[in-house]
Design an enzyme around this catalytic site. Structure first.
Site, PDB file in Angstrom:
ATOM      1  N   HIS A  67       0.863  -1.194   0.000  1.00  0.00           N
ATOM      2  CA  HIS A  67       0.000   0.000   0.000  1.00  0.00           C
ATOM      3  C   HIS A  67       0.893   1.236   0.000  1.00  0.00           C
ATOM      4  CE1 HIS A  67      -3.656  -2.366   0.869  1.00  0.00           C
ATOM      5  NE2 HIS A  67      -2.806  -3.160   1.507  1.00  0.00           N
ATOM      6  N   LEU A  68       0.766   2.028  -1.048  1.00  0.00           N
ATOM      7  CA  LEU A  68       1.574   3.255  -1.129  1.00  0.00           C
ATOM      8  C   LEU A  68       0.790   4.498  -0.709  1.00  0.00           C
ATOM      9  CD1 LEU A  68       3.654   2.632  -4.387  1.00  0.00           C
ATOM     10  CD2 LEU A  68       4.371   2.374  -2.009  1.00  0.00           C
ATOM     11  N   ARG A  69      -0.515   4.341  -0.558  1.00  0.00           N
ATOM     12  CA  ARG A  69      -1.397   5.362   0.053  1.00  0.00           C
ATOM     13  C   ARG A  69      -1.618   6.626  -0.765  1.00  0.00           C
ATOM     14  NH1 ARG A  69      -3.453   1.610   3.152  1.00  0.00           N
ATOM     15  NH2 ARG A  69      -2.372   1.193   5.105  1.00  0.00           N
ATOM     16  N   ASN A  99      -6.602   0.711  -2.728  1.00  0.00           N
ATOM     17  CA  ASN A  99      -7.463   1.315  -1.687  1.00  0.00           C
ATOM     18  C   ASN A  99      -6.925   2.673  -1.241  1.00  0.00           C
ATOM     19  OD1 ASN A  99      -5.310   0.078  -0.341  1.00  0.00           O
ATOM     20  ND2 ASN A  99      -6.524  -0.475   1.441  1.00  0.00           N
ATOM     21  N   HIS A 184      -9.053 -10.445  -0.987  1.00  0.00           N
ATOM     22  CA  HIS A 184      -8.876 -10.312   0.456  1.00  0.00           C
ATOM     23  C   HIS A 184     -10.010 -11.114   1.069  1.00  0.00           C
ATOM     24  CE1 HIS A 184      -8.621  -7.553   4.169  1.00  0.00           C
ATOM     25  NE2 HIS A 184      -9.755  -8.196   4.333  1.00  0.00           N
ATOM     26  N   HIS A 218      -2.726 -12.536   1.338  1.00  0.00           N
ATOM     27  CA  HIS A 218      -2.400 -12.748   2.769  1.00  0.00           C
ATOM     28  C   HIS A 218      -3.133 -13.916   3.429  1.00  0.00           C
ATOM     29  CE1 HIS A 218      -5.942 -10.176   2.931  1.00  0.00           C
ATOM     30  NE2 HIS A 218      -5.264  -9.063   2.712  1.00  0.00           N
ATOM     31  N   ASN A 264      -4.859  -7.082   9.380  1.00  0.00           N
ATOM     32  CA  ASN A 264      -5.975  -7.796   8.794  1.00  0.00           C
ATOM     33  C   ASN A 264      -5.502  -8.615   7.599  1.00  0.00           C
ATOM     34  OD1 ASN A 264      -8.566  -8.556   8.578  1.00  0.00           O
ATOM     35  ND2 ASN A 264      -9.351  -6.610   7.783  1.00  0.00           N
ATOM     36  N   ASP A 291       2.393  -6.949   2.105  1.00  0.00           N
ATOM     37  CA  ASP A 291       1.191  -6.212   2.549  1.00  0.00           C
ATOM     38  C   ASP A 291       1.611  -4.996   3.383  1.00  0.00           C
ATOM     39  OD1 ASP A 291      -1.411  -5.399   2.857  1.00  0.00           O
ATOM     40  OD2 ASP A 291      -1.989  -6.999   4.231  1.00  0.00           O
ATOM     41  N   HIS A 295       0.561   3.283   8.508  1.00  0.00           N
ATOM     42  CA  HIS A 295      -0.413   4.185   9.131  1.00  0.00           C
ATOM     43  C   HIS A 295       0.371   5.164  10.006  1.00  0.00           C
ATOM     44  CE1 HIS A 295      -3.945   1.928   7.869  1.00  0.00           C
ATOM     45  NE2 HIS A 295      -3.351   0.808   8.256  1.00  0.00           N
TER      46      HIS A 295
HETATM   47  O1  DOR Z   1      -3.965  -4.887   7.757  1.00  0.00           O
HETATM   48  C1  DOR Z   1      -4.334  -4.520   6.665  1.00  0.00           C
HETATM   49  N1  DOR Z   1      -4.160  -3.247   6.241  1.00  0.00           N
HETATM   50  N2  DOR Z   1      -4.928  -5.401   5.825  1.00  0.00           N
HETATM   51  C2  DOR Z   1      -5.510  -5.013   4.676  1.00  0.00           C
HETATM   52  O2  DOR Z   1      -6.010  -5.859   3.976  1.00  0.00           O
HETATM   53  C3  DOR Z   1      -5.536  -3.585   4.293  1.00  0.00           C
HETATM   54  C4  DOR Z   1      -4.402  -2.878   4.897  1.00  0.00           C
HETATM   55  C5  DOR Z   1      -4.508  -1.388   4.794  1.00  0.00           C
HETATM   56  O3  DOR Z   1      -4.821  -0.883   3.719  1.00  0.00           O
HETATM   57  O4  DOR Z   1      -4.213  -0.707   5.795  1.00  0.00           O
END
Ligand code: DOR
Length: 417
Positions: A67-69, A99, A184, A218, A264, A291, A295
């Site tokens: 995830h590069l956000r 996402n 997922h 995952h 997750n 994954d 955050h």
């Molecule tokens: O822990 C997780 N974080 N699992 C995911 O599937 C999404 C990811 C996120 O985008 O933060």
């Protein structure tokens, strides 16, 4: 301008070509130019030489799930910081999940991410597109323009593909482009671990029916591993990944580290962890994917129930995974294959092996380097990891992308020989 680098005296590990031996590797003009048979030197002049004695020299690592956000969550990560952290972690190719805000559900957005990665990124980024419009789980996106824009798969990651009907449609269309639908697996109405297994079983059934390609993201439970194992035996077109954290950690980390260990799918039992390792050994699990889910600490300092799920993985992935080799759970070749030729096969790109004339992507590991995980030194903006303060043995010490050194530890010496 001609440019060359001789990587000398390291253990070359190239699982695709069944190479694991001490030797020399010559990079020239951004390509793999020569691989020694034994310890002989290349003919010709003196080259700039990286002394790799005692080090492990591999094809550049590939991460199929991160995830590069960007766009939308730039306080968590950006394409610039994420790719820097990935390079530091040994990755030369990464695939980013859609996402974001807004989600990557149009060709324009895919092109924008690719362009930004080319301008600001340290390494190669392949985006993954949404399965449904707005990632809302209702209407399938029109896939073809995204394929033309260069996506390497489709996923509503963070959420499962909502219904079997949507999954069926997505697999039918994905099949036309030979691209996977990456799921997922989590039942929004059912608790884990059964929720994961229920959706995985559904996906495998639909994949069998359609002959489409499903990739299970995952994988975290022994039950899911077994479902995939049986489906592969039947010839279902399924590939699967496990993350470093599910391969290394178990649920007791949640008591010790609280929200930092919230992810997750959640960390599971030791029996689940061992089942994942066994899944890698027998080929049920194809690849290891980080994954990487950065955050902010502000978010992660909330109480467990309110904190977002995710672990920042790039900086520590390879160093922590080396424990699986040290403790003889995996061979070095098994581990490296999950990061090189096996993800390259899923991407269907000429990467992940020291093939002469292929792009000069190389990752170098010092298997004996001891280090302590210091999140303040992370290149990722995400400092959220339950491994903070952990002592690890084994670290990526150099990463070469398209012939350029994008990361080098001070211990690695380059000089003219
Ligand atoms: O822990 C997780 N974080 N699992 C995911 O599937 C999404 C990811 C996120 O985008 O933060």
């Amino acid at each position: 301008m001609n440019k060359a680098l001789l990587i000398k005296g390291g253990r070359l590990v190239d699982p695709a070509r069944k190479i694991s031996r001490v030797g020399n590797l010559l990079l020239k003009d951004d390509k793999i130019s020569w691989v020694s048979e034994g310890r002989e030197n290349p003919v010709g002049k003196a080259y700039d030489t990286l002394t790799a004695k005692g080090l492990i020299v591999c094809p550049g690592f590939i991460d199929f799930h991160c995830h590069l956000r960007e766009p939308g969550f730039e306080s968590k990560e950006t394409i610039a910081t994420g790719t820097k952290a990935a390079a530091y972690g040994g990755f030369t190719t990464i695939c980013c999940m859609p996402n974001t805000r807004p989600p990557l559900d149009s060709a324009d957005m895919i092109v924008a991410v690719k362009n930004k990665a080319e301008q600001e990124g340290m390494i190669q980024v392949f985006p993954i597109g949404c399965v449904t419009k707005g990632r809302k789980g209702k209407d399938l996106i029109y896939m073809e323009p995204l394929v033309k824009a260069g996506v390497v798969g489709f996923s509503d990651d963070g959420d499962p593909v909502r219904t079997p009907e949507l999954m069926e449609e997505a697999l039918e269309i994905g099949k036309m482009f030979n691209l996977p639908v990456i799921d997922h697996c989590e039942d929004p109405n059912g608790g884990p671990p059964e929720g994961e297994e229920k959706i995985a079983a559904r996906d495998l059934e639909v994949a069998e029916k359609t002959n489409g390609w499903v990739h299970i993201a995952h994988v975290s439970t022994a039950g899911t591993v077994e479902l995939i194992r049986q489906a592969k035996k039947k010839g279902v077109k399924v590939t699967a990944e496990a993350t470093p954290h599910h391969l290394l950690l178990t649920a007791d980390m949640i008591e010790k580290r609280g929200s930092l260990a919230k992810v997750n799918p959640p960390l599971r039992t030791e029996a689940d962890r061992q089942a994942l390792v066994a899944g890698i050994k027998d080929g049920t699990i194809d690849i290891i994917a980080t994954d990487h889910a950065p955050h902010t600490m502000q978010e992660k300092q909330r109480p467990y129930a309110d904190a977002p799920a995710g672990i920042s993985g790039f900086d520590t992935a390879v160093g922590s995974l080396m424990w699986l080799v040290q403790s003889k759970q995996l061979t070095l070749t098994e581990l490296i294959a999950c990061l090189t030729n096996k993800p390259a096969a899923i991407l269907n790109k000429p990467l992940g092996s020291f093939v002469v004339d292929s792009v000069a992507n190389v990752t170098i590991i010092d298997p004996n380097k001891e280090w302590v995980v210091d999140v303040n030194k992370f290149l990722s903006l995400g400092k959220n990891t339950p491994l903070a303060g952990a002592k690890l043995t084994g670290k990526v010490v150099a990463t070469i992308y398209q012939g350029n050194l994008v990361y080098k530890d001070d211990s690695v010496i380059i000089g003219l020989r």
